[in-house]
Design a protein around this motif. Structure first.
Motif, PDB file in Angstrom:
ATOM      1  N   ILE A   4       0.867  -1.178   0.000  1.00  0.00           N
ATOM      2  CA  ILE A   4       0.000   0.000   0.000  1.00  0.00           C
ATOM      3  C   ILE A   4       0.905   1.229   0.000  1.00  0.00           C
ATOM      4  CG2 ILE A   4      -1.847   1.220   1.199  1.00  0.00           C
ATOM      5  CD1 ILE A   4      -2.679  -1.409   2.455  1.00  0.00           C
ATOM      6  N   GLU A   5       0.675   2.134  -0.954  1.00  0.00           N
ATOM      7  CA  GLU A   5       1.555   3.297  -1.135  1.00  0.00           C
ATOM      8  C   GLU A   5       0.761   4.597  -1.125  1.00  0.00           C
ATOM      9  OE1 GLU A   5       4.902   1.931  -4.189  1.00  0.00           O
ATOM     10  OE2 GLU A   5       2.884   1.395  -4.859  1.00  0.00           O
ATOM     11  N   LEU A   6       1.396   5.636  -0.632  1.00  0.00           N
ATOM     12  CA  LEU A   6       0.817   6.973  -0.606  1.00  0.00           C
ATOM     13  C   LEU A   6       1.569   7.865  -1.590  1.00  0.00           C
ATOM     14  CD1 LEU A   6      -1.125   9.046   0.807  1.00  0.00           C
ATOM     15  CD2 LEU A   6       0.799   9.553   2.342  1.00  0.00           C
ATOM     16  N   ASN A   7       0.824   8.605  -2.379  1.00  0.00           N
ATOM     17  CA  ASN A   7       1.423   9.551  -3.320  1.00  0.00           C
ATOM     18  C   ASN A   7       1.826  10.807  -2.559  1.00  0.00           C
ATOM     19  OD1 ASN A   7       2.065  11.347  -5.358  1.00  0.00           O
ATOM     20  ND2 ASN A   7       0.433  10.634  -6.720  1.00  0.00           N
ATOM     21  N   ASP A   8       3.113  10.939  -2.335  1.00  0.00           N
ATOM     22  CA  ASP A   8       3.647  12.086  -1.590  1.00  0.00           C
ATOM     23  C   ASP A   8       4.425  12.969  -2.557  1.00  0.00           C
ATOM     24  OD1 ASP A   8       4.504  13.828   0.346  1.00  0.00           O
ATOM     25  OD2 ASP A   8       5.970  12.463   1.234  1.00  0.00           O
ATOM     26  N   HIS A   9       3.760  14.055  -3.039  1.00  0.00           N
ATOM     27  CA  HIS A   9       4.380  14.962  -4.009  1.00  0.00           C
ATOM     28  C   HIS A   9       4.876  14.197  -5.232  1.00  0.00           C
ATOM     29  CE1 HIS A   9       4.613  17.216  -0.177  1.00  0.00           C
ATOM     30  NE2 HIS A   9       4.335  18.260  -0.954  1.00  0.00           N
ATOM     31  N   LEU A  39       6.527   5.614   5.812  1.00  0.00           N
ATOM     32  CA  LEU A  39       5.752   6.825   6.081  1.00  0.00           C
ATOM     33  C   LEU A  39       5.790   7.201   7.557  1.00  0.00           C
ATOM     34  CD1 LEU A  39       2.565   6.008   3.959  1.00  0.00           C
ATOM     35  CD2 LEU A  39       4.481   7.479   3.295  1.00  0.00           C
ATOM     36  N   SER A  40       5.508   8.448   7.839  1.00  0.00           N
ATOM     37  CA  SER A  40       5.344   8.891   9.211  1.00  0.00           C
ATOM     38  C   SER A  40       4.046   8.312   9.767  1.00  0.00           C
ATOM     39  CB  SER A  40       5.288  10.419   9.276  1.00  0.00           C
ATOM     40  OG  SER A  40       4.101  10.887   8.633  1.00  0.00           O
TER      41      SER A  40
END
Length: 627
Positions: free
Chosen positions: A493-498, A507-508
């Motif tokens: 599971i990934e978050l689009n960070d910029h 991630l934090s």
């Protein structure tokens, strides 16, 4: 509201810290608010406990049970539910007891409460963050989107794995027996050669003697075979007799002491008497079977007696023949000794053949189960992939999910490291390389075939390591266990960070929750309960992402949040709010109603401080730590 959804209708608590709390749920957004220590988390965990929606983690289960036992204090939780089919029940649950399913008219339903009756998703405080760091929890999250299908598949996979473990145990015992029998009958060819030498000098007379001795040897084998057959009568009779009065003898230990004065003692007696009647019927049936076995045994003994008579006649003729041929007597004595030994070995040879045939049947059964397991694992992955695709279709590009079949090699690596630990090589390093490069079935095949060349080509292990791996793993029980070692699918599971996708483990804490919460808030037929979903989130994300999701999802899914953040009940336009208070000894319902009806409590209690004005809706200015 989707009519094919599960719904929480009401919770009533009798006894303990929250004694007297009675809350009716909205079908949309419910919020539980209050100062710290007023029982908000306890209220949510009571629901989780009553509906058997406990987490799989033993430590988390222990924590929740401790909360319930300390705060319920011998009381009771009643949860009014509505099933997907629109049928209402009250689930009555006391600490340490199984939940009771009560019909709408107050009468017992006779049903056992199971997850198939009512499903919901519950996440305790910090559980959302924990999901982000644990691949198995992420798989469990994916499976919540089609729980019934996955429950059936997981049960089947578990059953197949258990059957395969039992199968490998059987194969190991058979292999041991085959080795022992093979070792013991290794003398058979030599004995056969010796007997052949004794018969080599054949005169007309000695040919008759040889034939007589041949037949004597066969008669000896016939006697052994007949005695082996007759054992089946006694063994079968023993097993049948062991079943006689089994129930009655067991009932002797089932004391009714202390039950005589109960209101239901007459029914208890009826239940016991039913077993007594069953015992009598079983005894009658067994006696008829045993009598038939006796009749068969008598017929068997008649045939056996006739066979013995023929043996005696032949033995007399053989003895007379040997008496006429004094020169053959010494030779015949030696031959009879060798024949006896050979007969015993021939019986072992027959046993070996039967054991080998049994093992072949077990191998065929194993191959079938392995095929079924492979199909079940592929089907489970296909269902998981469908859910991953659905999540991506709704949450990309902000959140991206992928899944790799059999991608988690941790258990496989641990298995190999343990197996190779005594080899005198860098077993952890070798185990890591093997688990990364070769699937368990392929490695098992290479070891069985002693294929050092292919193993080296695939792994680039050095010569000593390759030889050590094949030597140490070349054990049938070990290889059988390796073939079914668990290789879980690996979600990511990934978050689009910029414009850069980052996995949850990088991630934090706040970003982890930013990633998991939107997945939890997707449409579902099951109610969603979360304790403080805003933990570790900034207010901007709560307003822009969480609240938007709530406004969309609550039209189709029942939601209930324990929260300290005013954005969730206010901007989420909560249909019903439970406000809890406490005097330090008991929790009480301070207020209950809509956002408008609870506006003073929202301003007074929720974190961040606020200045409120009212014009059909509360507007809150947040100044505190989340600003």
């Amino acid at each position: 509201m989707n009519t094919a959804s599960y719904r929480l209708k009401e919770v009533r608590i009798v006894g303990g810290f929250l004694d007297g709390i009675n809350y009716r749920f909205s079908d949309k957004l419910n919020c539980i608010i209050g100062a710290r220590g007023t029982g908000k988390t306890t209220f949510l965990e009571f629901i989780r406990y009553a509906l058997n929606a406990m987490p799989k983690d033993p430590a988390a289960q222990k924590r929740i049970k401790s909360i319930v036992e300390n705060n319920l204090d011998g009381g009771r939780i009643d949860v009014l539910i509505e099933t997907r089919e629109g049928v209402s029940y009250t689930i009555n649950k006391s600490s340490g007891e199984q939940p009771k399913v009560i019909k709408a008219d107050g009468s017992p339903s006779g049903l056992n409460f199971t997850p198939s009756l009512f499903r919901l998703d519950v996440f305790s405080q910090n559980e959302v963050e924990n999901i982000a760091g644990q691949s198995m929890s992420q798989l469990a999250l994916i499976e919540t989107f089609n729980q019934e299908v996955f429950t059936a598949l997981n049960d089947k996979i578990s059953e197949l794995r258990s059957a395969l473990v039992a199968n490998s145990e059987t194969m190991a015992n058979q292999s041991k027996k085959i080795c022992e029998l093979s070792d013991r009958i290794s003398r058979l060819p030599g004995l056969t050669a010796q007997l052949k030498e004794l018969s080599a000098e054949t005169t007309e007379i000695s040919a008759d003697v040889n034939r007589a001795l041949d037949q004597k040897a066969i008669r000896d084998r016939e006697n052994i075979y007949v005695e082996d057959l007759q054992k089946l009568y006694s063994e079968t009779a023993g097993k049948l007799k062991s079943l006689k009065d089994y129930i009655e003898s067991a009932l002797c230990w089932k004391s009714q002491a202390g039950l005589e004065d109960g209101d239901n003692f007459e029914m208890i007696q009826k239940l016991r008497n039913e077993l007594v009647l069953s015992n009598d019927a079983i005894n009658s049936g067994l006696e008829a079977i045993i009598e038939e076995l006796r009749r068969s045994n008598r017929r068997f003994n008649e045939i056996k007696a006739a066979l013995r008579l023929k043996h005696d006649e032949a033995d007399i003729i053989c003895s007379k023949l040997l008496e006429k041929n004094k020169a053959e007597q010494a030779k015949s004595a030696e031959r009879r000794k060798l024949d006896k030994e050979r007969n015993a070995l021939l019986i072992m040879q027959n046993e070996l053949g039967e054991t080998q045939r049994q093992q072949e049947r077990v191998r065929i059964e194993r191959a079938k189960m392995l095929s079924e397991l492979s199909e079940a694992l592929d089907l489970r992955f296909a269902h998981r992939k469908q859910i991953v695709d659905r999540i991506n279709s709704e949450l990309m590009p902000t959140i991206r999910v992928s899944i790799q079949q059999f991608g988690n090699h941790d258990k496989y690596q641990e298995f190999l490291a343990s197996a190779l630990s005594s080899c005198g090589i860098y077993h952890n390093q070798v185990a890591r390389r093997l688990s990364d490069l070769i699937a368990p079935p392929q490695l098992a095949e290479l070891v069985r075939n002693q294929d050092e060349k292919t193993l080296y080509e695939k792994t680039q292990l050095n010569s000593n390591q390759t030889k050590a791996v094949i030597s140490r793993l070349n054990d049938e029980r070990l290889l059988a266990d390796m073939e079914v070692v668990d290789l879980p699918d690996l979600p990511k599971i990934e978050l689009n960070d910029h414009d850069t996708y980052k996995t949850t483990n990088t991630l934090s804490t706040g970003q982890k929750c930013n990633t998991i919460l939107p997945i939890l808030l997707l449409d579902s037929e099951r109610p969603l309960l979360v304790d403080q979903p805003e933990d570790n989130l900034d207010n901007g994300f709560v307003r822009k992402t969480i609240v938007d999701s709530i406004l969309r999802v609550k039209q189709h899914r029942q939601l209930a949040f324990v929260t300290h953040n005013p954005n969730i009940p206010v901007l989420g336009d909560a249909e019903h709010i439970l406000v809890l208070d406490s005097d330090g000894t008991h929790g009480v319902m301070r207020n209950c109603g809509t956002v408008d009806e609870c506006k003073a409590d929202i301003v007074d209690l929720l974190e961040g401080g606020a200045e409120a004005s009212y014009s059909g809706k509360i507007v809150i200015h947040i100044e505190g730590k989340n600003a």
